[in-house]
Motif scaffolding. Sequence first.
Motif, PDB file in Angstrom:
ATOM      1  N   ALA A 112     -20.950  -8.441  18.136  1.00 29.04           N
ATOM      2  CA  ALA A 112     -21.351  -7.065  17.852  1.00 29.04           C
ATOM      3  C   ALA A 112     -20.521  -6.077  18.676  1.00 29.04           C
ATOM      4  O   ALA A 112     -20.113  -5.019  18.173  1.00 29.04           O
ATOM      5  CB  ALA A 112     -22.843  -6.894  18.154  1.00 29.04           C
ATOM      6  N   ARG A 113     -20.245  -6.418  19.914  1.00 27.95           N
ATOM      7  CA  ARG A 113     -19.403  -5.547  20.754  1.00 27.95           C
ATOM      8  C   ARG A 113     -18.014  -5.389  20.158  1.00 27.95           C
ATOM      9  O   ARG A 113     -17.436  -4.295  20.171  1.00 27.95           O
ATOM     10  CB  ARG A 113     -19.286  -6.133  22.160  1.00 27.95           C
ATOM     11  CG  ARG A 113     -20.578  -6.235  22.902  1.00 27.95           C
ATOM     12  CD  ARG A 113     -20.386  -6.865  24.269  1.00 27.95           C
ATOM     13  NE  ARG A 113     -19.745  -5.948  25.186  1.00 27.95           N
ATOM     14  CZ  ARG A 113     -19.526  -6.222  26.471  1.00 27.95           C
ATOM     15  NH1 ARG A 113     -19.877  -7.387  26.964  1.00 27.95           N
ATOM     16  NH2 ARG A 113     -18.939  -5.344  27.246  1.00 27.95           N
ATOM     17  N   LEU A 114     -17.479  -6.477  19.623  1.00 33.52           N
ATOM     18  CA  LEU A 114     -16.150  -6.391  19.008  1.00 33.52           C
ATOM     19  C   LEU A 114     -16.153  -5.467  17.793  1.00 33.52           C
ATOM     20  O   LEU A 114     -15.175  -4.758  17.536  1.00 33.52           O
ATOM     21  CB  LEU A 114     -15.664  -7.781  18.614  1.00 33.52           C
ATOM     22  CG  LEU A 114     -15.192  -8.671  19.769  1.00 33.52           C
ATOM     23  CD1 LEU A 114     -14.906 -10.081  19.273  1.00 33.52           C
ATOM     24  CD2 LEU A 114     -13.953  -8.077  20.437  1.00 33.52           C
ATOM     25  N   ARG A 115     -17.253  -5.450  17.020  1.00 26.71           N
ATOM     26  CA  ARG A 115     -17.309  -4.551  15.863  1.00 26.71           C
ATOM     27  C   ARG A 115     -17.256  -3.095  16.319  1.00 26.71           C
ATOM     28  O   ARG A 115     -16.615  -2.258  15.670  1.00 26.71           O
ATOM     29  CB  ARG A 115     -18.595  -4.791  15.061  1.00 26.71           C
ATOM     30  CG  ARG A 115     -18.830  -6.189  14.523  1.00 26.71           C
ATOM     31  CD  ARG A 115     -17.805  -6.619  13.491  1.00 26.71           C
ATOM     32  NE  ARG A 115     -16.586  -7.137  14.113  1.00 26.71           N
ATOM     33  CZ  ARG A 115     -16.453  -8.366  14.597  1.00 26.71           C
ATOM     34  NH1 ARG A 115     -17.462  -9.210  14.566  1.00 26.71           N
ATOM     35  NH2 ARG A 115     -15.296  -8.757  15.123  1.00 26.71           N
ATOM     36  N   GLY A 163     -17.270  -0.577  23.272  1.00 26.72           N
ATOM     37  CA  GLY A 163     -17.853  -1.887  23.510  1.00 26.72           C
ATOM     38  C   GLY A 163     -18.625  -2.030  24.802  1.00 26.72           C
ATOM     39  O   GLY A 163     -19.035  -3.130  25.154  1.00 26.72           O
ATOM     40  N   ARG A 164     -18.850  -0.927  25.501  1.00 27.27           N
ATOM     41  CA  ARG A 164     -19.640  -0.996  26.736  1.00 27.27           C
ATOM     42  C   ARG A 164     -21.123  -1.032  26.395  1.00 27.27           C
ATOM     43  O   ARG A 164     -21.609  -0.221  25.604  1.00 27.27           O
ATOM     44  CB  ARG A 164     -19.333   0.207  27.627  1.00 27.27           C
ATOM     45  CG  ARG A 164     -17.939   0.184  28.212  1.00 27.27           C
ATOM     46  CD  ARG A 164     -17.596   1.458  28.929  1.00 27.27           C
ATOM     47  NE  ARG A 164     -17.446   2.580  28.011  1.00 27.27           N
ATOM     48  CZ  ARG A 164     -16.712   3.665  28.250  1.00 27.27           C
ATOM     49  NH1 ARG A 164     -16.047   3.774  29.389  1.00 27.27           N
ATOM     50  NH2 ARG A 164     -16.639   4.632  27.365  1.00 27.27           N
ATOM     51  N   VAL A 165     -21.840  -1.975  26.990  1.00 30.74           N
ATOM     52  CA  VAL A 165     -23.275  -2.075  26.782  1.00 30.74           C
ATOM     53  C   VAL A 165     -23.954  -1.075  27.725  1.00 30.74           C
ATOM     54  O   VAL A 165     -24.000  -1.279  28.937  1.00 30.74           O
ATOM     55  CB  VAL A 165     -23.774  -3.504  27.033  1.00 30.74           C
ATOM     56  CG1 VAL A 165     -25.288  -3.572  26.874  1.00 30.74           C
ATOM     57  CG2 VAL A 165     -23.106  -4.480  26.071  1.00 30.74           C
ATOM     58  N   LEU A 166     -24.460   0.013  27.139  1.00 32.65           N
ATOM     59  CA  LEU A 166     -25.070   1.076  27.941  1.00 32.65           C
ATOM     60  C   LEU A 166     -26.486   0.724  28.363  1.00 32.65           C
ATOM     61  O   LEU A 166     -26.959   1.197  29.401  1.00 32.65           O
ATOM     62  CB  LEU A 166     -25.067   2.381  27.144  1.00 32.65           C
ATOM     63  CG  LEU A 166     -23.699   2.847  26.618  1.00 32.65           C
ATOM     64  CD1 LEU A 166     -23.848   4.147  25.839  1.00 32.65           C
ATOM     65  CD2 LEU A 166     -22.700   3.016  27.760  1.00 32.65           C
ATOM     66  N   ALA A 167     -27.164  -0.057  27.555  1.00 31.90           N
ATOM     67  CA  ALA A 167     -28.527  -0.499  27.878  1.00 31.90           C
ATOM     68  C   ALA A 167     -28.796  -1.762  27.088  1.00 31.90           C
ATOM     69  O   ALA A 167     -28.275  -1.943  25.995  1.00 31.90           O
ATOM     70  CB  ALA A 167     -29.548   0.585  27.526  1.00 31.90           C
ATOM     71  N   ARG A 168     -29.607  -2.633  27.656  1.00 32.11           N
ATOM     72  CA  ARG A 168     -29.947  -3.871  26.968  1.00 32.11           C
ATOM     73  C   ARG A 168     -31.332  -4.326  27.378  1.00 32.11           C
ATOM     74  O   ARG A 168     -31.848  -3.928  28.429  1.00 32.11           O
ATOM     75  CB  ARG A 168     -28.922  -4.966  27.231  1.00 32.11           C
ATOM     76  CG  ARG A 168     -29.026  -5.611  28.596  1.00 32.11           C
ATOM     77  CD  ARG A 168     -28.107  -6.831  28.699  1.00 32.11           C
ATOM     78  NE  ARG A 168     -26.702  -6.460  28.769  1.00 32.11           N
ATOM     79  CZ  ARG A 168     -25.716  -7.317  28.522  1.00 32.11           C
ATOM     80  NH1 ARG A 168     -25.985  -8.553  28.172  1.00 32.11           N
ATOM     81  NH2 ARG A 168     -24.462  -6.930  28.615  1.00 32.11           N
TER      82      ARG A 168
END
Length: 538
Positions: free
Chosen positions: A454-457, A481-486
């Motif tokens: 998903a990050r690559l998309r 592609g930075r995960v801001l929150a998870r």
Amino acid sequence: MSFWEKPLGRFGRWMESGGGFVRGLSGWRRWCCAFLAGIGTALAMAPVYVLPLLALGFTTLVLLIDAAATHPRPRRSAFVAGWFFGFGYFLAGVYWMAFSFFVQADQFAWMAPFAVTGMPAFLALFPALAALVCMAFWRPGWSRILLFAVVWAVLEYVRGHILTGLPWNLAGQALAGTAVGAQTAAWYGAYGLSLVAVLLAAAPSAGLGQQSKRPWFGAPVMFAGVALVLVTGFVRLTLPEPQGDGTNLVRIVQPNIPQREKIDSDYWVRNFERQLEHSIGAIPPDANLYIIWPENGAPLLSEAQRALAMLSQQLPDRSLLIAGAVRREMNADEEMDYFNSIAIVEQTPQGRAVIDHYDKHHLVPFGEYLPFYDLLNAIGLAQLTPYGDSGFAFGSGPRVIERHGTRFAPMICYEAIFPGASYPKGDRPDWLVTVTNDAWFGDTSGPRQHLDMARLRSIEAGLPMARSANTGISALIDGKGRVLARIKLYKAGKIDAPLPPPLPPTLYSRTGDWVFWILCVALMAAVFGADRKTRSAD
């Protein structure tokens, strides 16, 4: 003698010794080596991310193809080495598929051993074919490294498209554990990233077994290439980017519902209420809120008037619910079709209603529909998803939905693994929405690998993504592609955050896989150009 000459010579002899050992293996020892090298290469993916194993694995495979060149039947030997490598690679990479067969164990558990070995055995044909093709054009030195990288990447492209495609664990995905390592995918996509990753990973074998005075030379080239990729990624991450005004907010819900309860209709009301609990909460008066529920979060929502009434009463004003759902409709043959769908629920003068929907078009074979239904059903096989006799019906294709002033492209689960297919060509949205349910696969590498794809998309398109997963991993990802929150795996909760703005269109979003193909052609031209030069010199 220079300061570096002695340690480099020692390092080169150590590499030659290891290379000689691999090339000298025969019989079952050679196939075991290939199998273990494949397993090691898979450990470079999520969640382990031991990236040196990527280099060790691909270097070993190159050396095994070297050894095949001296075998009485070189092409057969290369094919078998590639198959054992691929079998280990995919066995370690997609073992988690077997977990889905134990959700309804009384019906499907008997299929798990066949799936956990059969799928890797089939997918291993692609590395086997790559080794076979390489053997037909094998050349000494750097030429064989360029050839190997191109052929491997092209076969990954084929794997991503043939028989509906399965581009899972492309080699370049190993670089997606951090945003910095995957930034160049904005230029040439996931297949281009794989080409670069394999080229660098196989580089240490360039001088081995070639009577080179500098057998160690490939390793510094690999380190320099990796450094260049990382520096490029770091620079791109630090470049200025658009800033959002905070008027568009997302609320990503992760209810953490066990899969057995999720597919049991006796729990549907409780599951709905659990998701609704995470969806309520005040928002600023001028903000638009997009609430996102995971895949199949609200089955048959358009028919559930009581559920729609509860949404009318409890959801904030100026909110739009984007809910994974199942919907059904009568087809022309007066038979009921079921769709894995996303329901768009909006406030109307009469209350909340499903005003639009998106139907999943890239369905999972055997999971969501049964290919060759009449034949396979006759021998007792069935799809895992309990909707319809032959599974879900196919949607019409990707689309963009415009509501509340923004345009988003919805995707459901498996659809997010396909490079360049996130939205209709020429119709770029403002953001991406992915709803998924990885509860089928337990606490394994599968959900974590799915997040990396998903990050690559997002990187490929330069678009933020809101990702809601039933048991995790839910995330808000920006256009780099930075995960801001998870929300961690198997944790219930929600993410409340401003929606990041879209970035300017990336090169990949404009050209698709053309840059990848141009790189492949250029490298192959270098291979055959060097070959012609060598023949002229002789």
